[in-house]
Design a protein around this motif. Structure first.
Motif, PDB file in Angstrom:
ATOM      1  N   MET A  36       1.312  19.356 -34.805  1.00 29.01           N
ATOM      2  CA  MET A  36       1.287  17.967 -35.284  1.00 29.01           C
ATOM      3  C   MET A  36       2.574  17.321 -34.792  1.00 29.01           C
ATOM      4  O   MET A  36       3.625  17.988 -34.793  1.00 29.01           O
ATOM      5  CB  MET A  36       1.283  17.938 -36.809  1.00 29.01           C
ATOM      6  CG  MET A  36      -0.001  18.408 -37.416  1.00 29.01           C
ATOM      7  SD  MET A  36      -0.022  18.033 -39.171  1.00 29.01           S
ATOM      8  CE  MET A  36       1.007  19.320 -39.822  1.00 29.01           C
ATOM      9  N   TYR A  37       2.505  16.061 -34.441  1.00 30.49           N
ATOM     10  CA  TYR A  37       3.717  15.381 -33.984  1.00 30.49           C
ATOM     11  C   TYR A  37       4.772  15.397 -35.080  1.00 30.49           C
ATOM     12  O   TYR A  37       4.487  15.098 -36.238  1.00 30.49           O
ATOM     13  CB  TYR A  37       3.383  13.942 -33.568  1.00 30.49           C
ATOM     14  CG  TYR A  37       4.626  13.138 -33.263  1.00 30.49           C
ATOM     15  CD1 TYR A  37       5.523  13.569 -32.294  1.00 30.49           C
ATOM     16  CD2 TYR A  37       4.912  11.960 -33.953  1.00 30.49           C
ATOM     17  CE1 TYR A  37       6.681  12.851 -32.029  1.00 30.49           C
ATOM     18  CE2 TYR A  37       6.055  11.228 -33.690  1.00 30.49           C
ATOM     19  CZ  TYR A  37       6.940  11.691 -32.727  1.00 30.49           C
ATOM     20  OH  TYR A  37       8.082  10.986 -32.469  1.00 30.49           O
ATOM     21  N   SER A  38       5.997  15.732 -34.688  1.00 29.62           N
ATOM     22  CA  SER A  38       7.118  15.752 -35.621  1.00 29.62           C
ATOM     23  C   SER A  38       8.212  14.880 -34.996  1.00 29.62           C
ATOM     24  O   SER A  38       8.710  15.194 -33.913  1.00 29.62           O
ATOM     25  CB  SER A  38       7.571  17.212 -35.762  1.00 29.62           C
ATOM     26  OG  SER A  38       8.852  17.319 -36.297  1.00 29.62           O
ATOM     27  N   GLU A  39       8.539  13.783 -35.656  1.00 29.23           N
ATOM     28  CA  GLU A  39       9.528  12.864 -35.064  1.00 29.23           C
ATOM     29  C   GLU A  39      10.910  13.519 -35.045  1.00 29.23           C
ATOM     30  O   GLU A  39      11.350  14.068 -36.051  1.00 29.23           O
ATOM     31  CB  GLU A  39       9.586  11.578 -35.881  1.00 29.23           C
ATOM     32  CG  GLU A  39      10.483  10.546 -35.245  1.00 29.23           C
ATOM     33  CD  GLU A  39      10.520   9.251 -36.040  1.00 29.23           C
ATOM     34  OE1 GLU A  39       9.788   8.316 -35.687  1.00 29.23           O
ATOM     35  OE2 GLU A  39      11.288   9.193 -37.020  1.00 29.23           O
ATOM     36  N   ARG A  40      11.565  13.452 -33.899  1.00 32.94           N
ATOM     37  CA  ARG A  40      12.890  14.039 -33.772  1.00 32.94           C
ATOM     38  C   ARG A  40      13.932  12.943 -33.563  1.00 32.94           C
ATOM     39  O   ARG A  40      13.805  12.126 -32.633  1.00 32.94           O
ATOM     40  CB  ARG A  40      12.961  15.008 -32.573  1.00 32.94           C
ATOM     41  CG  ARG A  40      11.925  16.098 -32.564  1.00 32.94           C
ATOM     42  CD  ARG A  40      11.816  16.867 -33.877  1.00 32.94           C
ATOM     43  NE  ARG A  40      12.977  17.628 -34.230  1.00 32.94           N
ATOM     44  CZ  ARG A  40      13.572  17.619 -35.439  1.00 32.94           C
ATOM     45  NH1 ARG A  40      13.083  16.870 -36.407  1.00 32.94           N
ATOM     46  NH2 ARG A  40      14.629  18.344 -35.682  1.00 32.94           N
TER      47      ARG A  40
END
Ligand code: SAM
Ligand code: SF4
Length: 496
Positions: free
Chosen positions: A390-394
């Protein structure tokens, strides 16, 4: 994050947090014990071997019990938020150990050290040393600084460091497979990715040192090397001018008659050539590599794989998304059509090639229809394996600056579950297609599930389990008839 239980070696979930132990003893022991634990991709595990090599030289022994250690290092990953959460929890455990043994040195290495820099020292007060991925040579000095009562940081990124001259010691090795780092850093700016910020600019390692390392590994009994880089297809190294025995510089393409020169002066070694040179080390040495980038993988690389039997028929080609608009805002610099063209080229040039991928679900602004393009890409390629996230904002990445992380968690998760289910189906289909066929398997050891069975991998990277036959030992190749399978493993028997 959900990962399928599939045997892809580049990011082995079962190795996360593993304490790495050295077989070798230091020549002169300094009486101190190092505990080193690693997270993340294969590159990080390979870096821990460089760290161990540097500290072995200074007399450190390794331990797999952090409570007995004098120096604890945790080599970290920043790629997704949960990777960082895991490390923070672990640091709290180390803090308890340190309160009982105040002389203990605790250090954070790798991507998280690079991302958070001295914040680790100022805010968290959990560690004494913070060291980025390009500063490992400085570790002995930094430990000395801490011994002298200071805290120490070196997070300088380098444009040159490749640790080419450091012969990595092998940690927790089975003596058969080894990772060989061929380049460091990354010059791509995928908008979701923190790697260009934590590992710096791309640089390729001296080809001679790579081939020397592979040759040494082969001579020590290793039978498989995996060439590592964030984007191996952009490997590029230029041989420096070298004087010939008559004292003149060699011309391009001219090989020194004294031997030892892989290339003539000024000659450029690209990834296809490096693959070839590695394959030529010995026909009994299997060659794998990771990771390929769809924008850079050339037909020349594919023809080289097809030409040499010992270059494995397996390519990890992360797609990330099957939709061109999403790929564009991910800054992947290819379209759906381009990716399909590369898949078609692989199928044409290496018909038996296994293909795996990485996929991100729920990237900023991704619609349901766009997600369906990823699903249809999976139907098109029928990947052998996949890592799905799942996209994980960094923080600090282009995506974090430009786009809202606007897909709700439950939608990201539902999309992820859909592709995981799809992949499980295709992993099974792929392995079922091997049933009745004979696989060339490199025996890696005894199966974790049964001491009556050997395990090893096929050319196409499938895990194969088969009854032990005393005539054959780990490190040997055997022919195995595939009789049945699960979605992760082929089960078979040795045939003569
Ligand atoms: N260099 C490789 C490439 O370009 O494919 C892989 C690098 S990264 C260590 C491994 C994978 O992590 C990526 O392919 C991507 O699927 C995933 N990844 C990277 N950043 C992410 C993020 N912010 N959220 C979720 N997954 C991410
Ligand atoms: Fe990250 Fe993209 Fe570089 Fe891979 S190619 S490391 S995903 S920036």
């Amino acid at each position: 994050m959900i990962e399928l239980d599939i045997p892809v070696k580049t990011h082995d979930e079962s190795r996360q947090g593993e304490a790495l132990m050295l077989e070798q003893q230091p020549e002169k022991k300094n009486g101190r014990k190092l505990y080193i634990e690693s997270y993340g991709c294969a590159m990080n595990f390979s870096d821990s071997e460089i760290v161990a090599s540097i500290l072995l030289d200074k007399g450190f022994e390794t331990t797999n019990d952090f409570k007995n250690a004098d120096v604890i290092f945790i080599n970290t990953c920043s790629i997704r938020e949960n990777a960082e959460v895991r490390v923070r929890n672990r640091l709290k455990e180390f803090k308890v150990a340190k309160s009982k043994n105040p002389g203990m040195v605790v250090g954070v290495l790798g991507c998280m050290a690079e991302r958070l820099k001295s914040k680790f020292l100022e805010e968290e007060k959990l560690v004494d040393v913070v060291v980025g991925p390009d500063a490992y040579r400085d570790l002995p000095n930094l430990i000395e600084q801490v011994d002298g009562g200071q805290r120490a940081v070196n997070v300088l990124l380098s444009r040159e460091e490749t640790y080419a001259d450091i012969n990595p010691v092998r940690l927790n090795s089975n003596g058969i497979n080894a990772f060989v780092s061929i380049m460091r850093g990354c010059d791509n700016m995928c908008s979701f990715c923190v790697v260009p910020f934590t590992r710096g600019r791309e640089r390729s390692r001296d080809a001679h040192s790579i081939i020397q390392e592979c040759t040494d590994l082969f001579n020590q009994g290793y039978r498989e090397v995996t060439l590592l880089g964030q984007n191996v297809d952009s490997y590029k190294w230029q041989a420096p001018p070298k004087p010939s025995p008559e004292g003149r510089a060699l011309d391009a393409g001219e090989v020194s008659p004294t031997g030892g020169d892989l290339e003539g002066a000024g000659e450029v070694v690209n990834f296809a050539r490096l693959l070839e040179l590695t394959a030529l080390v010995n026909t009994e040495l299997r060659v794998r590599f990771s990771t390929s980038h769809p924008k850079d993988i050339t037909d020349e690389v594919l023809y080289t794989i097809a030409k040499y039997d010992n270059i494995c028929n397996y390519i990890h080609l992360p797609v990330q998304s099957g939709n061109s608009r999403v790929l564009d805002i991910m800054n992947r610099t290819y379209t759906r059509e381009w990716y399909i063209d590369r898949i078609d080229a692989i199928r044409r040039i290496i018909p038996e090639c296994a293909i795996s991928t990485d996929v991100i679900t729920g990237f900023c602004t991704e619609t349901d229809e766009e997600h369906q393009d990823t699903v249809s890409m999976m139907d098109y390629v029928k990947y052998d394996f996949a890592y799905m996230f799942m996209y994980s904002e960094r923080p600090g990445t282009l995506a974090a600056k430009r786009y809202a992380d606007d897909i709700p968690e439950d939608v990201k998760k539902t999309r992820l579950q859909e592709i995981v289910a799809k992949q499980q189906q295709y992993s099974l289909v792929r392995l079922q297609a091997q049933i009745g066929k004979v696989q060339k398997v490199l025996i890696e050891g005894t199966s974790k599930k049964s001491d009556q069975d050997y395990c090893g991998r096929s050319d196409q990277n499938a895990m194969v389990i088969f009854p032990i036959d005393e005539r054959f030992k780990p490190g040997q190749y055997v022919k195995v008839l595939a009789e049945k399978c699960t979605s992760a493993t082929i089960i078979g028997r040795i045939i003569d």
